[in-house]
Design a protein around this motif. Structure first.
Motif, mmCIF file in Angstrom:
data_model
loop_
_atom_site.group_PDB
_atom_site.id
_atom_site.type_symbol
_atom_site.label_atom_id
_atom_site.label_comp_id
_atom_site.label_asym_id
_atom_site.label_seq_id
_atom_site.Cartn_x
_atom_site.Cartn_y
_atom_site.Cartn_z
ATOM 1 N N ARG A 169 19.210 9.117 34.603
ATOM 2 C CA ARG A 169 19.177 7.759 34.070
ATOM 3 C C ARG A 169 19.953 7.658 32.751
ATOM 4 O O ARG A 169 20.532 6.616 32.442
ATOM 5 N N GLU A 170 19.981 8.752 31.986
ATOM 6 C CA GLU A 170 20.713 8.759 30.718
ATOM 7 C C GLU A 170 22.214 8.825 30.925
ATOM 8 O O GLU A 170 22.980 8.593 29.997
ATOM 9 N N PHE A 171 22.649 9.156 32.133
ATOM 10 C CA PHE A 171 24.072 9.271 32.418
ATOM 11 C C PHE A 171 24.634 8.015 33.078
ATOM 12 O O PHE A 171 25.719 8.059 33.650
ATOM 13 N N HIS A 172 23.936 6.884 32.963
ATOM 14 C CA HIS A 172 24.417 5.689 33.655
ATOM 15 C C HIS A 172 25.739 5.169 33.069
ATOM 16 O O HIS A 172 26.475 4.453 33.740
ATOM 17 N N ARG A 173 26.051 5.531 31.824
ATOM 18 C CA ARG A 173 27.332 5.129 31.251
ATOM 19 C C ARG A 173 28.433 6.147 31.546
ATOM 20 O O ARG A 173 29.562 5.984 31.089
ATOM 21 N N HIS A 174 28.070 7.217 32.255
ATOM 22 C CA HIS A 174 29.043 8.252 32.604
ATOM 23 C C HIS A 174 29.162 8.386 34.129
ATOM 24 O O HIS A 174 29.315 9.476 34.658
ATOM 25 N N ARG A 175 29.101 7.253 34.807
ATOM 26 C CA ARG A 175 29.186 7.290 36.266
ATOM 27 C C ARG A 175 30.503 7.891 36.734
ATOM 28 O O ARG A 175 30.557 8.553 37.766
ATOM 29 N N ASP A 176 31.579 7.655 35.965
ATOM 30 C CA ASP A 176 32.891 8.139 36.398
ATOM 31 C C ASP A 176 33.025 9.652 36.313
ATOM 32 O O ASP A 176 33.988 10.210 36.842
ATOM 33 N N VAL A 177 32.106 10.305 35.625
ATOM 34 C CA VAL A 177 32.181 11.769 35.492
ATOM 35 C C VAL A 177 30.865 12.396 35.972
ATOM 36 O O VAL A 177 30.383 13.373 35.406
ATOM 37 N N THR A 178 30.284 11.774 36.979
ATOM 38 C CA THR A 178 29.024 12.276 37.533
ATOM 39 C C THR A 178 29.151 12.407 39.050
ATOM 40 O O THR A 178 29.650 11.501 39.723
ATOM 41 N N VAL A 179 28.698 13.533 39.549
ATOM 42 C CA VAL A 179 28.627 13.788 40.991
ATOM 43 C C VAL A 179 27.238 14.339 41.280
ATOM 44 O O VAL A 179 26.704 15.137 40.494
ATOM 45 N N VAL A 180 26.640 13.909 42.362
ATOM 46 C CA VAL A 180 25.332 14.410 42.781
ATOM 47 C C VAL A 180 25.492 15.065 44.149
ATOM 48 O O VAL A 180 26.091 14.481 45.054
ATOM 49 N N VAL A 181 24.975 16.289 44.258
ATOM 50 C CA VAL A 181 25.030 16.975 45.555
ATOM 51 C C VAL A 181 23.610 17.298 46.005
ATOM 52 O O VAL A 181 22.764 17.690 45.202
ATOM 53 N N LEU A 182 23.370 17.083 47.281
ATOM 54 C CA LEU A 182 22.108 17.491 47.902
ATOM 55 C C LEU A 182 22.360 18.869 48.512
ATOM 56 O O LEU A 182 22.928 18.995 49.592
ATOM 57 N N ASN A 183 22.004 19.888 47.755
ATOM 58 C CA ASN A 183 22.251 21.262 48.188
ATOM 59 C C ASN A 183 21.184 21.690 49.216
ATOM 60 O O ASN A 183 20.134 21.057 49.347
ATOM 61 N N GLN A 184 21.502 22.772 49.904
ATOM 62 C CA GLN A 184 20.596 23.320 50.926
ATOM 63 C C GLN A 184 20.313 22.276 52.007
ATOM 64 O O GLN A 184 19.199 22.175 52.548
ATOM 65 N N GLY A 197 19.534 25.995 43.771
ATOM 66 C CA GLY A 197 20.657 26.729 44.336
ATOM 67 C C GLY A 197 21.945 26.558 43.551
ATOM 68 O O GLY A 197 23.042 26.724 44.093
ATOM 69 N N LYS A 198 21.836 26.266 42.247
ATOM 70 C CA LYS A 198 23.026 26.098 41.418
ATOM 71 C C LYS A 198 23.902 27.348 41.416
ATOM 72 O O LYS A 198 25.112 27.279 41.614
ATOM 73 N N SER A 199 23.249 28.472 41.130
ATOM 74 C CA SER A 199 24.017 29.717 41.008
ATOM 75 C C SER A 199 24.650 30.110 42.341
ATOM 76 O O SER A 199 25.795 30.593 42.383
ATOM 77 N N SER A 200 23.937 29.903 43.445
ATOM 78 C CA SER A 200 24.512 30.188 44.763
ATOM 79 C C SER A 200 25.716 29.293 45.020
ATOM 80 O O SER A 200 26.746 29.730 45.553
ATOM 81 N N LEU A 255 29.048 18.377 26.084
ATOM 82 C CA LEU A 255 30.388 18.914 25.843
ATOM 83 C C LEU A 255 31.278 18.930 27.077
ATOM 84 O O LEU A 255 32.502 18.942 26.955
ATOM 85 N N VAL A 256 30.686 18.962 28.249
ATOM 86 C CA VAL A 256 31.494 19.130 29.463
ATOM 87 C C VAL A 256 32.150 17.813 29.852
ATOM 88 O O VAL A 256 31.754 16.736 29.407
ATOM 89 N N ASP A 257 33.173 17.929 30.729
ATOM 90 C CA ASP A 257 33.915 16.746 31.147
ATOM 91 C C ASP A 257 33.278 16.051 32.342
ATOM 92 O O ASP A 257 33.301 14.821 32.426
ATOM 93 N N LEU A 258 32.737 16.811 33.268
ATOM 94 C CA LEU A 258 32.140 16.251 34.477
ATOM 95 C C LEU A 258 30.899 17.058 34.818
ATOM 96 O O LEU A 258 30.887 18.279 34.646
ATOM 97 N N VAL A 259 29.861 16.380 35.282
ATOM 98 C CA VAL A 259 28.600 17.040 35.630
ATOM 99 C C VAL A 259 28.340 16.875 37.120
ATOM 100 O O VAL A 259 28.387 15.754 37.645
ATOM 101 N N VAL A 260 28.084 17.990 37.775
ATOM 102 C CA VAL A 260 27.656 17.983 39.167
ATOM 103 C C VAL A 260 26.157 18.282 39.175
ATOM 104 O O VAL A 260 25.736 19.402 38.851
ATOM 105 N N TRP A 261 25.366 17.260 39.487
ATOM 106 C CA TRP A 261 23.916 17.435 39.515
ATOM 107 C C TRP A 261 23.523 17.989 40.883
ATOM 108 O O TRP A 261 23.815 17.385 41.916
ATOM 109 N N VAL A 262 22.860 19.130 40.866
ATOM 110 C CA VAL A 262 22.470 19.827 42.092
ATOM 111 C C VAL A 262 20.982 19.599 42.321
ATOM 112 O O VAL A 262 20.148 19.978 41.493
ATOM 113 N N VAL A 263 20.659 18.945 43.440
ATOM 114 C CA VAL A 263 19.254 18.745 43.810
ATOM 115 C C VAL A 263 19.040 19.338 45.206
ATOM 116 O O VAL A 263 19.988 19.565 45.956
ATOM 117 N N ASP A 264 17.800 19.593 45.532
ATOM 118 C CA ASP A 264 17.477 20.169 46.845
ATOM 119 C C ASP A 264 16.544 19.222 47.586
ATOM 120 O O ASP A 264 15.953 18.316 46.983
#
Length: 559
Positions: free
Chosen positions: A196-211, A78-81, A172-181
């Motif tokens: 797991r590869e983003f463990h050094r970028h915790r400050d610019v990582t957000v995880v959302v449980l969509n739907q 549901g990324k695009s939505s 290239l992006v500044d912050l990543v919002v990971w969308v999972v369902d």
């Protein structure tokens, strides 16, 4: 839902800010590290560092007023939505055929002109850029002004080009919002290959449980708790975890608040680059050890190297020639004058080797011309190779790979130049044989004196004998006791000359050995300089670059 959002907000990151000057200093330190290890470390191990330095320089030079946020997720998450819901416009295509998103779409809050160069660098085509700016909104969207939101292709797309594009954009992006369902939040691919590869970028990582609306209210806390457990296992402790519902505006409150906070801070780009530097430093850390290296090859190694170089340069042969030449010349200068001419017929040992001090008729170009010192034997060449290897091994002791190989290569880098350099060093060494000692002249003068006395006595006797034959009156020889003076002069001169020569021989042998030791010392100094220039200096240079790299990386690690 509002209670869950409130609890998730408690997990939001702290207000630790990244100082731009400190970040720039760290990047400069990484650049100094790259300069120090250039040519010493394989390029394949430095690709990430070069990429981060170049990428950071470009990103910092572009707009500092925009924050680039990417929505990344798997097919059907549901990324695009979510993208359209945040923009409150239908910008990114949503459909039942998957994968739907094949290229990145961008929505800019505020004027597009200020973000155009940034989007050009990111690689979003102009036809896929949109502006979220409408007079009808009033101030509703002002809190997001400066946000550049990207809808990325699906990272699990069956089309490899989509996955490659996702990987490129994530760098290239500044912050990543990971969308999972709810159905695929525990999928192994997203956790092992991405999160797991983003463990050094915790400050610019957000995880959302969509739907999240697809779950019964009682199940939502359990699923969020399980997802939090997985994120913690991925090294993403403290990363915001938010439930979202794209079809319900209230279901975006938590995510929207997080985006507003991120845009207001204008720290995402700096935090992302700081995380990139952290990752690079961690990757480069095995290339330098915890302790600084020794200052260079030790005295024992230098002495062994000089000894081996002396053997290869023929120093023993030259020293022996110096001793022989000293005896040859000393005997020729202090011996009986009547046999000196016969002695000159014997070759001078130094002249045979075409060395300086070989005689007055030695060629003037002998300082630069090749000598006739015999080539080193196989044993001497082997000893030299072993000595160079010992210098490299002792100098590189304790250094991490690939520095020992770099030190060894440096020690052997000028091996082909050593024969000529040694030959010229021997030829240019002052062996101390150009000046004749004063005592030679004294003894030589004494020998001439007794020889003239013997000749005078002989001439006196011959004259008397000739007068007797001619019948002329004989000479009346004065006598010393009962011995005529001509006989005294002849025999005394001969015996005195032999006695002086006999007494001088031990002195000559002692002085010749002393001349040999003096020549050996000077030759060892000369070949030692060759070893320092051709072997030790390259090793010291590599160790200096190692120290520079170590210090630069330690500075880059401080942030």
């Amino acid at each position: 839902m509002s209670n869950i959002v409130g609890r998730m907000r408690e997990a939001f990151r702290g207000g630790q800010r990244v100082d731009p000057d400190v970040l720039i200093a760290r990047l400069q330190a990484v650049q100094r590290f790259l300069g120090a290890v250039d040519g010493q470390v394989p390029d394949a191990q430095l690709v990430a560092a070069h990429t981060v330095v170049e990428r950071a320089g470009t990103r910092l030079a572009l707009s500092g007023h925009h924050t680039v946020v990417a929505l990344a997720g798997a097919t059907g998450s549901g990324k695009s939505s979510l993208f359209n819901a945040l923009a409150r416009l239908d910008l990114s295509p949503v459909g039942v055929r998957r994968p739907t998103t094949g290229v990145a779409h961008a929505c800019v809050w505020g004027q597009l002109d200020g973000a155009s160069r940034l989007l050009d660098w990111i690689g979003v085509l102009p036809r896929h850029r949109f502006v979220r700016e409408s007079p009808l909104d009033g101030d509703d969207e002002s809190a997001l002004h400066g946000l550049v939101l990207l809808d990325l292709p699906d990272f699990d797309s069956v089309q490899r080009t989509h996955r490659l594009e996702v990987d490129r954009l994530l760098g290239l992006v500044d912050l990543v919002v990971w969308v999972v369902d709810p159905q695929k939040y525990a999928d192994r691919v997203i956790h092992t290959s991405y999160l797991r590869e983003f463990h050094r970028h915790r400050d610019v990582t957000v995880v959302v449980l969509n739907q999240a609306d697809r779950l019964p209210p009682a199940e939502l806390p359990r699923v969020l708790g399980d997802l939090r457990r997985l994120l913690d296992a991925d090294g993403l402790e403290g990363v915001p975890l938010l439930p979202t519902v794209a079809v319900d505006p209230a279901g975006l409150d938590g995510l929207r608040a997080e985006l507003e906070r991120t845009v207001a801070e204008r720290q995402a780009a700096l935090r992302r680059l700081a995380g990139d530097v952290d990752a690079v430093v961690a990757g480069l850390d095995p290339l330098v050890g915890p302790e600084p290296p020794r200052t260079g090859p030790g005295d024992a190694s230098a002495r062994e190297l000089t000894t081996a170089l002396a053997g290869a340069a023929g120093v023993p042969t030259v020293a022996e020639a110096v001793e022989g030449a000293y005896r040859h010349r000393a005997v020729g200068s202090t011996g009986w004058p009547l046999v000196r001419g016969w002695r000159k017929l014997r070759p001078d040992p130094l002249r045979r080797l075409h060395l300086p001090g070989g005689g007055a008729d030695a060629p003037a170009e002998s300082l630069v011309a090749a000598t006739s010192v015999p080539d080193p034997t196989a044993a001497q060449r082997s000893a030299l190779n072993l000595a160079i290897r010992a210098v490299a091994d002792r100098s590189a002791a304790g250094l991490p790979a690939p520095w020992p190989a770099a030190v060894t290569a440096a020690a052997r880098s000028r091996l082909a130049d050593l024969p000529d350099a040694l030959d010229h060093a021997v030829a240019a060494t002052d062996l101390g044989m150009d000046r004749r000692p004063a005592w030679w002249r004294v003894i030589g003068g004494l020998q001439w004196l007794v020889t003239l006395a013997a000749l005078a006595g002989l001439a006196w006797l011959v004259l008397g004998y000739a007068l007797r034959i001619l019948g002329l009156p004989a000479l009346d020889y004065p006598e010393l006791g009962e011995v005529p003076w001509p006989t005294v002069l002849l025999l005394g001169g001969l015996l005195a000359g032999l006695l002086v020569a006999a007494l001088t021989r031990p002195v000559i042998r002692w002085a010749a050995r002393r001349a040999r030791r003096r020549a050996e010392e000077r030759l060892l100094t000369s070949v030692g300089s060759v070893g320092e220039k051709h072997v030790l200096n390259p090793v010291w240079a590599v160790l200096a670059r190692y120290r520079e790299a170590r210090e630069a990386l330690r500075e880059a690690a401080r942030g």
